[in-house]
Design a protein around this motif. Structure first.
Motif, PDB file in Angstrom:
ATOM      1  N   ASP A 114      53.527  55.613  39.936  1.00 36.03           N
ATOM      2  CA  ASP A 114      52.181  55.050  40.095  1.00 36.03           C
ATOM      3  C   ASP A 114      51.262  55.403  38.933  1.00 36.03           C
ATOM      4  O   ASP A 114      50.133  55.840  39.126  1.00 36.03           O
ATOM      5  CB  ASP A 114      51.580  55.527  41.420  1.00 36.03           C
ATOM      6  CG  ASP A 114      50.437  54.627  41.887  1.00 36.03           C
ATOM      7  OD1 ASP A 114      50.172  53.608  41.233  1.00 36.03           O
ATOM      8  OD2 ASP A 114      49.810  54.969  42.908  1.00 36.03           O
ATOM      9  N   GLU A 115      51.728  55.163  37.715  1.00 31.77           N
ATOM     10  CA  GLU A 115      50.898  55.468  36.546  1.00 31.77           C
ATOM     11  C   GLU A 115      49.742  54.487  36.402  1.00 31.77           C
ATOM     12  O   GLU A 115      48.624  54.866  36.057  1.00 31.77           O
ATOM     13  CB  GLU A 115      51.769  55.453  35.276  1.00 31.77           C
ATOM     14  CG  GLU A 115      51.100  56.050  34.048  1.00 31.77           C
ATOM     15  CD  GLU A 115      50.276  55.056  33.238  1.00 31.77           C
ATOM     16  OE1 GLU A 115      49.591  55.486  32.310  1.00 31.77           O
ATOM     17  OE2 GLU A 115      50.336  53.842  33.539  1.00 31.77           O
ATOM     18  N   GLU A 116      50.005  53.210  36.646  1.00 38.46           N
ATOM     19  CA  GLU A 116      48.989  52.191  36.389  1.00 38.46           C
ATOM     20  C   GLU A 116      47.878  52.156  37.443  1.00 38.46           C
ATOM     21  O   GLU A 116      46.784  51.675  37.185  1.00 38.46           O
ATOM     22  CB  GLU A 116      49.642  50.806  36.292  1.00 38.46           C
ATOM     23  CG  GLU A 116      50.573  50.632  35.108  1.00 38.46           C
ATOM     24  CD  GLU A 116      49.852  50.590  33.766  1.00 38.46           C
ATOM     25  OE1 GLU A 116      48.619  50.804  33.737  1.00 38.46           O
ATOM     26  OE2 GLU A 116      50.523  50.351  32.751  1.00 38.46           O
ATOM     27  N   GLY A 117      48.167  52.628  38.643  1.00 33.51           N
ATOM     28  CA  GLY A 117      47.138  52.592  39.686  1.00 33.51           C
ATOM     29  C   GLY A 117      46.842  51.199  40.198  1.00 33.51           C
ATOM     30  O   GLY A 117      45.777  50.954  40.772  1.00 33.51           O
ATOM     31  N   ALA A 118      47.781  50.265  40.003  1.00 36.61           N
ATOM     32  CA  ALA A 118      47.521  48.871  40.367  1.00 36.61           C
ATOM     33  C   ALA A 118      47.372  48.676  41.869  1.00 36.61           C
ATOM     34  O   ALA A 118      46.629  47.802  42.311  1.00 36.61           O
ATOM     35  CB  ALA A 118      48.648  47.976  39.847  1.00 36.61           C
ATOM     36  N   ARG A 119      48.059  49.487  42.661  1.00 32.38           N
ATOM     37  CA  ARG A 119      48.018  49.277  44.106  1.00 32.38           C
ATOM     38  C   ARG A 119      46.912  50.061  44.793  1.00 32.38           C
ATOM     39  O   ARG A 119      46.208  49.522  45.644  1.00 32.38           O
ATOM     40  CB  ARG A 119      49.376  49.653  44.719  1.00 32.38           C
ATOM     41  CG  ARG A 119      49.438  49.381  46.221  1.00 32.38           C
ATOM     42  CD  ARG A 119      50.817  49.600  46.805  1.00 32.38           C
ATOM     43  NE  ARG A 119      50.824  49.313  48.229  1.00 32.38           N
ATOM     44  CZ  ARG A 119      51.869  49.501  49.035  1.00 32.38           C
ATOM     45  NH1 ARG A 119      53.007  49.968  48.523  1.00 32.38           N
ATOM     46  NH2 ARG A 119      51.793  49.225  50.321  1.00 32.38           N
ATOM     47  N   PHE A 120      46.726  51.317  44.407  1.00 29.98           N
ATOM     48  CA  PHE A 120      45.781  52.172  45.124  1.00 29.98           C
ATOM     49  C   PHE A 120      44.515  52.486  44.328  1.00 29.98           C
ATOM     50  O   PHE A 120      43.662  53.242  44.790  1.00 29.98           O
ATOM     51  CB  PHE A 120      46.473  53.471  45.541  1.00 29.98           C
ATOM     52  CG  PHE A 120      47.605  53.238  46.510  1.00 29.98           C
ATOM     53  CD1 PHE A 120      47.360  52.973  47.842  1.00 29.98           C
ATOM     54  CD2 PHE A 120      48.918  53.252  46.069  1.00 29.98           C
ATOM     55  CE1 PHE A 120      48.393  52.728  48.728  1.00 29.98           C
ATOM     56  CE2 PHE A 120      49.963  53.020  46.951  1.00 29.98           C
ATOM     57  CZ  PHE A 120      49.701  52.756  48.278  1.00 29.98           C
ATOM     58  N   GLY A 121      44.392  51.918  43.144  1.00 28.79           N
ATOM     59  CA  GLY A 121      43.138  52.003  42.411  1.00 28.79           C
ATOM     60  C   GLY A 121      42.917  53.266  41.612  1.00 28.79           C
ATOM     61  O   GLY A 121      41.846  53.442  41.018  1.00 28.79           O
TER      62      GLY A 121
END
Length: 400
Positions: A114-121
């Motif tokens: 989850d590096e990009e944070g696309a799902r959880f902001g």
């Protein structure tokens, strides 16, 4: 490796990638990583925060050298941001084995979750948790757009959400972390160099602007009677561009949510997310303060309420001087040429880990300068140059 990984999570319509944390595409990417580790006879493990590791030698010996990056993506992102660093780490190991290189220190390859944070902001969740920069309570409170919490998503993917938390014992075993990444800009393209070394990551953050007005009928409400938050938001977007231009920084409203989101309705709420980055903290503060000041003036003029919330922030990251200089020395050793040293406005796991262990970054030339888009690219020759550069660096570090 690249051909096998490339189809995973690719959207047929946009051509971009949708590899979001703890989804089916993410699971496939993680399975790919495990296969690469096992095929090379490496010891494979998943840590308490869902980060994947592949080890040559016993990491418990300490002072390990680690390379890697991430495999998740932004919405409709490009193929190179993250995966190039993971693929290159495996390829660099293959290159070193082909050279008959000797490893005096344990060597590891990592895929941070989850590096990009696309799902959880929130960006860099996996490395933030490991480094103790994200509390368990804050992580458990993260929610995606569908109302699914991070613990629910992790549990559905077969990972124990109650196990997450700071992992200093693991990180203390690492003596150096080197992350190879496609450049997210055109500095190398303009200089004519295939590979460069990172100097620092600009301070950056995300702010949520909530403009609250009054919902009403788009056809029957007089203009003078409206409390339309969209007007204040639109003017704030322009203010962000103005403030960033004047300061030599960047500021972007790239995400928006509108309620009730009807074509024939004046909105009651416009929520916009600001991303801003600058070379130093003082400049960033000036830009964000200027944007908020303008937003409040626009909101007052239209009878709109405004709340501003800072959702995340990362201060300036100066990479380890000794490690950075060693990378530049090794890369310039055979040619005698000065290796470009670049600052970057993009956040990375290496930046998060720099607070607790020596980290450095290599950049591979991106001829378009485009990133977070299907147009993101790097030539095969430059990717190979990146692998060889990473192998040279890792060989130098692993024999110390």
């Amino acid at each position: 490796m690249w051909r096998e990984l490339a189809p995973i999570g690719r959207h047929g319509g946009s051509g971009g990638y949708r590899r979001f944390a703890w989804t089916g595409a993410d699971t496939e990417c993680r399975a790919w990583f495990e296969r690469q580790a096992v095929a090379r006879g490496l010891a494979y493990e998943v840590d308490r925060n869902g980060n994947q590791w592949a080890w040559l030698g016993d990491p418990a010996r300490g002072d390990a050298v680690v390379a890697g990056s991430h495999l998740d993506s932004v919405p409709d992102g490009g193929a190179f941001d993250g995966p190039l660093g993971v693929v290159s780490a495996f390829a660099a190991l293959d290159e070193l084995r082909g050279r008959g290189a000797r490893f005096d220190r344990p060597f590891g390859i990592v895929n941070f979750g989850d590096e990009e944070g696309a799902r959880f902001g929130l960006a860099c969740v996996g490395s933030r948790l490991a480094a103790g920069q994200l509390t368990v309570a804050a992580a458990h409170a993260l929610t995606d757009a569908d109302g699914v919490t991070l613990p629910q998503a992790m549990a559905a993917a077969g990972h124990d959400p109650d196990a997450i938390g700071a992992d200093r014992e693991r990180l203390d075993r690492i003596g150096a972390f080197v992350e190879l990444h496609v450049e997210q800009g055109r500095a190398l393209d303009l200089s004519g160099d295939p590979v460069g070394v990172a100097s620092a990551i600009w301070p950056h953050g995300r702010w949520r602007f909530d403009f609250r007005g009054e919902a009403n009928h788009a056809g029957t409400t007089r203009l003078v009677d409206r409390r339309d938050p969209m007007l204040s938001y639109a003017e704030t977007v322009l203010a962000a561009r103005r403030e960033a231009r004047l300061a030599g920084a960047v500021a972007t409203f790239g995400k928006i949510a509108v309620e009730p989101n009807g074509v024939n309705a004046v909105p009651s709420l416009v929520r916009g997310w600001l991303d801003s980055r600058a070379e130093d903290q003082a400049t960033l503060d000036t830009v964000v303060d200027g944007i908020e000041k303008a937003a409040r003036e626009y909101a007052d003029a239209h009878g709109v309420d405004l709340d501003v919330v800072r959702e995340s922030f990362t201060p300036v990251v100066e990479f380890d001087d000794a490690l950075r200089d060693e990378l530049a020395r090794v890369l310039g050793r055979d040619t005698g040429l000065k290796v470009p040293v670049l600052g970057t406005g993009a956040g990375h796991d290496a930046g998060i880990l720099s607070a607790v262990l020596p980290t450095a970054m290599l950049f591979v030339r991106n001829p378009t300068g485009v990133s977070h888009s299907p147009a993101e690219s790097a030539t095969e020759d430059d990717c190979v140059a990146g692998v060889r550069a990473l192998a040279d660096v890792l060989e130098g570090l692993a024999r110390k």
